[in-house]
Design an enzyme around this catalytic site. Sequence first.
Site, PDB file in Angstrom:
ATOM      1  N   CYS A  97       8.035  -7.992   3.000  1.00  0.00           N
ATOM      2  CA  CYS A  97       6.846  -7.893   3.352  1.00  0.00           C
ATOM      3  C   CYS A  97       6.936  -7.569   4.903  1.00  0.00           C
ATOM      4  O   CYS A  97       6.255  -6.689   5.443  1.00  0.00           O
ATOM      5  CB  CYS A  97       6.264  -9.359   3.205  1.00  0.00           C
ATOM      6  SG  CYS A  97       7.010 -10.761   4.040  1.00  0.00           S
TER       7      CYS A  97
ATOM      8  N   GLU B  87       0.921   0.147   2.080  1.00  0.00           N
ATOM      9  CA  GLU B  87       2.397  -0.569   2.238  1.00  0.00           C
ATOM     10  C   GLU B  87       3.347   0.277   1.337  1.00  0.00           C
ATOM     11  O   GLU B  87       3.125   0.571   0.111  1.00  0.00           O
ATOM     12  CB  GLU B  87       2.082  -2.130   1.634  1.00  0.00           C
ATOM     13  CG  GLU B  87       3.697  -2.666   1.668  1.00  0.00           C
ATOM     14  CD  GLU B  87       3.618  -3.945   1.343  1.00  0.00           C
ATOM     15  OE1 GLU B  87       2.916  -4.368   0.184  1.00  0.00           O
ATOM     16  OE2 GLU B  87       3.982  -4.996   2.032  1.00  0.00           O
TER      17      GLU B  87
HETATM   18  P1  NAP Z   1       1.968  -9.850  -6.721  1.00  0.00           P
HETATM   19  O1  NAP Z   1       1.771  -8.621  -7.732  1.00  0.00           O
HETATM   20  O2  NAP Z   1       0.726  -9.918  -6.069  1.00  0.00           O
HETATM   21  O3  NAP Z   1       2.576 -11.104  -7.387  1.00  0.00           O
HETATM   22  C1  NAP Z   1       2.638 -12.167  -6.726  1.00  0.00           C
HETATM   23  C2  NAP Z   1       2.903 -13.561  -7.810  1.00  0.00           C
HETATM   24  O4  NAP Z   1       1.331 -13.621  -8.166  1.00  0.00           O
HETATM   25  C3  NAP Z   1       3.561 -13.368  -8.889  1.00  0.00           C
HETATM   26  O5  NAP Z   1       4.111 -14.568  -9.095  1.00  0.00           O
HETATM   27  C4  NAP Z   1       2.424 -13.095  -9.902  1.00  0.00           C
HETATM   28  O6  NAP Z   1       2.952 -13.126 -11.332  1.00  0.00           O
HETATM   29  C5  NAP Z   1       1.279 -13.650  -9.368  1.00  0.00           C
HETATM   30  N1  NAP Z   1       0.143 -13.524  -9.960  1.00  0.00           N
HETATM   31  C6  NAP Z   1      -0.369 -12.056 -10.581  1.00  0.00           C
HETATM   32  N2  NAP Z   1      -1.515 -12.033 -10.855  1.00  0.00           N
HETATM   33  C7  NAP Z   1      -2.043 -13.369 -10.926  1.00  0.00           C
HETATM   34  C8  NAP Z   1      -3.380 -13.931 -11.043  1.00  0.00           C
HETATM   35  N3  NAP Z   1      -4.251 -13.468 -11.532  1.00  0.00           N
HETATM   36  N4  NAP Z   1      -3.438 -15.403 -10.738  1.00  0.00           N
HETATM   37  C9  NAP Z   1      -2.260 -15.894 -10.138  1.00  0.00           C
HETATM   38  N5  NAP Z   1      -1.282 -15.398  -9.962  1.00  0.00           N
HETATM   39  C10 NAP Z   1      -1.222 -14.031 -10.295  1.00  0.00           C
HETATM   40  O7  NAP Z   1       3.083  -9.086  -5.572  1.00  0.00           O
HETATM   41  P2  NAP Z   1       4.735  -8.680  -6.147  1.00  0.00           P
HETATM   42  O8  NAP Z   1       4.254  -7.130  -6.460  1.00  0.00           O
HETATM   43  O9  NAP Z   1       5.333  -9.741  -6.895  1.00  0.00           O
HETATM   44  O10 NAP Z   1       5.156  -8.699  -4.619  1.00  0.00           O
HETATM   45  C11 NAP Z   1       5.111  -7.604  -3.812  1.00  0.00           C
HETATM   46  C12 NAP Z   1       4.060  -8.131  -2.606  1.00  0.00           C
HETATM   47  O11 NAP Z   1       4.171  -9.123  -2.104  1.00  0.00           O
HETATM   48  C13 NAP Z   1       3.943  -7.101  -1.396  1.00  0.00           C
HETATM   49  O12 NAP Z   1       2.721  -6.764  -1.174  1.00  0.00           O
HETATM   50  C14 NAP Z   1       4.659  -7.727  -0.233  1.00  0.00           C
HETATM   51  O13 NAP Z   1       4.035  -7.419   0.872  1.00  0.00           O
HETATM   52  C15 NAP Z   1       3.992  -9.181  -0.553  1.00  0.00           C
HETATM   53  N6  NAP Z   1       4.864 -10.153   0.164  1.00  0.00           N
HETATM   54  C16 NAP Z   1       4.245 -10.872   1.397  1.00  0.00           C
HETATM   55  C17 NAP Z   1       4.941 -11.713   1.996  1.00  0.00           C
HETATM   56  C18 NAP Z   1       4.400 -12.328   3.208  1.00  0.00           C
HETATM   57  O14 NAP Z   1       5.096 -13.318   3.691  1.00  0.00           O
HETATM   58  N7  NAP Z   1       3.472 -12.061   3.601  1.00  0.00           N
HETATM   59  C19 NAP Z   1       6.239 -11.935   1.539  1.00  0.00           C
HETATM   60  C20 NAP Z   1       6.892 -11.347   0.562  1.00  0.00           C
HETATM   61  C21 NAP Z   1       6.283 -10.441  -0.279  1.00  0.00           C
HETATM   62  P3  NAP Z   1       3.325 -12.225 -12.097  1.00  0.00           P
HETATM   63  O15 NAP Z   1       5.034 -11.705 -11.873  1.00  0.00           O
HETATM   64  O16 NAP Z   1       3.790 -12.988 -13.538  1.00  0.00           O
HETATM   65  O17 NAP Z   1       2.501 -10.960 -12.309  1.00  0.00           O
END
Ligand code: NAP
Length: 480
Positions: A279, A380
Amino acid sequence: MAQFVIAGEPVTSVSGEETKVKNPSTGELVGTVPKGTREDVRRAIGAAEQGFKVWSRTAPGARGEILAKGARLIGENIEELAASLTREQGKPLKEARMEIRRFQHTLEYYAGLGKNLRSVQIPIAENRFGMVLRLPIGICGAIIPWNFPISLMGNKIAPGLLAGNAMIVKPAGTTPLTAIRCVELLCKAGLPAGALNVVAGPGSTVGQELLENPKVTKIGFTGATSTGIHVMKVAAENLKHVTLELGGSDPLIVCDDADLEEAVSAASVGRFFNCGQACLAIKRLYVFDSIYDRFVPKLVEKAKRLTVGDGFNPSTRLGPLHTDDQRKEVEGQVADAVQRGARILVGGKRPEGKAYECGNFLLPTLLEDVPDDAKLAQEECFGPALPIFRVKNIEEAVERANNSIYGLGSSIYTSDLYKAHYAAERLQSGYTWVNSPQIMFDELPFGGWKQSGLGQEHGWEALEHYTLSKSVVISTRPVP
Ligand code: NAP
Ligand code: MG
């Protein structure tokens, strides 16, 4: 097969189904985990209700001692945990070790706060005083992404547990194994049954149940901005508390008076650490025109020297992208920039050779002449591609850096105090690094501005986000 941890015990899913976890470097199966359901989450909530009764009544100092013991157990098992993380996530083993150490440090930091909590006593009137208590919220869900599956879990469970809450962790679908093992170790440190639970499974069911269930009173979420918006909408139905750590597109500004070697290193580490899947990664680079032609070739040379490969190979600096979809997304952003007139300075394609055939590898990529309306500048970019822009001066650099829906982190390299101060005050983000690589500190609060998030993690501030404030008025009798 790994098992969930519910009420301190290994438990399988009522679904009887399992999810396969694959190594992003080789495509090989590294383990399986039960595929959780809404019913599994409800079982964990039942356990957490019992756990909360005991844990919330445990003194904060004693809670801290258990977290400190948990931190020691994590440290003692660092090699096993780091190898597990490299296998399921893909990152180089050295970076996996750093992540486990960071998790350990976060636990230690909050453990240390346990004996230092203070409440406020306020004299209100004669024979009457007020107190402001901070009390745990209740049952908290921690929803974690796959890029830093362990340190991002630590940012939630360490303050959440120290504050006296019961926690239910939902790891990302592709990285459940190391998180489960860490929860097992923390339970062994002496947490009461049900204080810390983990259920793996799809966001659409396991995650969704945590969002919808009214017994869960707080969600700590890290993930994509689009998912975060969904989390907030659903949580609003029963007015849950939320902390959202979301996407970012951090700018790095390199001024004409910067130490160029240090700035090159910060740009390279900032963009290519964790294969760019962070992130807080440098996702846009703004370089002063007067030093551009000296600075950029140095960065290109550095990028050429980065070895791409399997995370277990000691010479690897860049592992694979976590999934093939993730790689295709980055390739699409690069193709869009090229189509709009950008020039690739290095990389821009997959590495060739037998060793790379089964993994999601992509070469470190630098681009120039990327128009401001290209996806790489607007969206992003969650991978190893960096657009470089020329700027005239600090005013233009800050204005273009702020031209983003995101506001997570930002960085500047300069030896001019005026420029550093100008940027620190004006850059729209929750963190600004001046002449420093983007290192997170448990001691400093961190939270995104704009569409990068809501609330904060780290520092004392995280404890505030895991507690409720209560005012108490006490009447006394006059001292005779
Ligand atoms: P994501 O797709 O949003 O998934 C994050 C988590 O949310 C996963 O455990 C996912 O489960 C879960 N999730 C998905 N749909 C959901 C729903 N309807 N209800 C509840 N939970 C749900 O993110 P990602 O692709 O794994 O990670 C990348 C993103 O994270 C990037 O945008 C990055 O910038 C951001 N990030 C932000 C930070 C920060 O501190 N600001 C740090 C690291 C990453 P599943 O895996 O089962 O889909
Ligand atoms: Mg995702």
